[in-house]
Design a protein around this motif. Structure first.
Motif, PDB file in Angstrom:
ATOM      1  N   CYS A 107       8.521 -45.021 -17.947  1.00 59.40           N
ATOM      2  CA  CYS A 107       7.599 -44.605 -16.882  1.00 59.40           C
ATOM      3  C   CYS A 107       7.469 -45.694 -15.827  1.00 59.40           C
ATOM      4  O   CYS A 107       7.518 -45.420 -14.623  1.00 59.40           O
ATOM      5  N   PHE A 108       7.309 -46.930 -16.281  1.00 59.02           N
ATOM      6  CA  PHE A 108       7.211 -48.051 -15.345  1.00 59.02           C
ATOM      7  C   PHE A 108       8.471 -48.146 -14.494  1.00 59.02           C
ATOM      8  O   PHE A 108       8.408 -48.278 -13.266  1.00 59.02           O
ATOM      9  N   LEU A 109       9.636 -48.084 -15.130  1.00 62.05           N
ATOM     10  CA  LEU A 109      10.897 -48.185 -14.393  1.00 62.05           C
ATOM     11  C   LEU A 109      11.088 -47.030 -13.420  1.00 62.05           C
ATOM     12  O   LEU A 109      11.612 -47.222 -12.315  1.00 62.05           O
ATOM     13  N   TYR A 110      10.683 -45.838 -13.807  1.00 64.93           N
ATOM     14  CA  TYR A 110      10.793 -44.674 -12.932  1.00 64.93           C
ATOM     15  C   TYR A 110      10.068 -44.936 -11.608  1.00 64.93           C
ATOM     16  O   TYR A 110      10.629 -44.740 -10.531  1.00 64.93           O
ATOM     17  N   PHE A 111       8.821 -45.365 -11.707  1.00 65.25           N
ATOM     18  CA  PHE A 111       8.051 -45.614 -10.496  1.00 65.25           C
ATOM     19  C   PHE A 111       8.541 -46.856  -9.759  1.00 65.25           C
ATOM     20  O   PHE A 111       8.710 -46.843  -8.542  1.00 65.25           O
ATOM     21  N   PHE A 112       8.784 -47.934 -10.494  1.00 69.11           N
ATOM     22  CA  PHE A 112       9.184 -49.181  -9.853  1.00 69.11           C
ATOM     23  C   PHE A 112      10.508 -49.028  -9.106  1.00 69.11           C
ATOM     24  O   PHE A 112      10.617 -49.401  -7.935  1.00 69.11           O
ATOM     25  N   LEU A 113      11.521 -48.491  -9.764  1.00 72.89           N
ATOM     26  CA  LEU A 113      12.824 -48.348  -9.115  1.00 72.89           C
ATOM     27  C   LEU A 113      12.770 -47.358  -7.955  1.00 72.89           C
ATOM     28  O   LEU A 113      13.381 -47.582  -6.904  1.00 72.89           O
ATOM     29  N   GLY A 114      12.031 -46.283  -8.138  1.00 72.21           N
ATOM     30  CA  GLY A 114      11.900 -45.297  -7.063  1.00 72.21           C
ATOM     31  C   GLY A 114      11.257 -45.898  -5.826  1.00 72.21           C
ATOM     32  O   GLY A 114      11.738 -45.708  -4.699  1.00 72.21           O
TER      33      GLY A 114
END
Length: 166
Positions: A58-65
């Motif tokens: 979830c963190f990576l989804y938002f951060f990378l996006g």
């Protein structure tokens, strides 16, 4: 627009979480020979590692996006994106600030839940603490209704705005 984008993002994250948890469950089921023998220790460890990977995903989804595109899948479908208050791209630090601001809601809810657990012997006090933590989160999100640039608390923390048509 923002609410619809959040709903789409939630669906994407439910799918990702489901895939991770199902993969761990299937591995656990196969290692136990369909419940005929005890599952191996490594299969149990893999299951919990995949369950523990859900928050990281979830963190990576938002951060990378936010860092590379300025938007998530939901924001892209709703044709909105996130930029710095001065109109520039977020970049890595801006994305980290925004995701950290978003995590502040989780922190407030977590603190409320822990304090409610500590006070579980007095249900009224526990309920008040949970209610206060929920009110703080709702107030942080409803801030956008009264802000001239429609910024919620996490936008103010990160110094970002949501723009349409980008």
């Amino acid at each position: 627009m923002r609410v619809a984008a959040v709903a789409i993002d939630a669906l994407v994250l439910f799918f990702v979480a489901g895939v991770l948890i199902i993969a761990g469950s299937v591995n656990l089921l196969l290692s136990s020979d369909f419940d005929r023998v005890d599952a191996s220790g490594s299969s149990i460890s893999l299951f919990w590692a995949l369950v523990g990977a859900v928050p990281a995903a979830c963190f990576l989804y938002f951060f990378l996006g936010f860092a590379f595109w300025g938007k998530t899948a939901g924001a892209a479908m709703m044709r909105i994106s996130v930029v710095r208050s001065d109109g520039g791209d977020l970049g890595l630090l801006g994305a980290l600030a925004r995701v950290t601001g978003m995590l502040s809601y989780v922190l407030v809810l977590g603190i409320g839940a822990v304090l409610a657990y500590v006070l579980r012997g007095t249900p009224a006090a526990a309920a008040v603490l949970v209610g206060i933590s929920l009110l703080i989160c709702v107030a942080g999100l409803l801030w956008a209704v009264f802000d001239p640039y429609r910024r919620a608390l996490h936008d103010r923390i990160a110094g970002t705005i949501v723009v349409q048509g980008v």
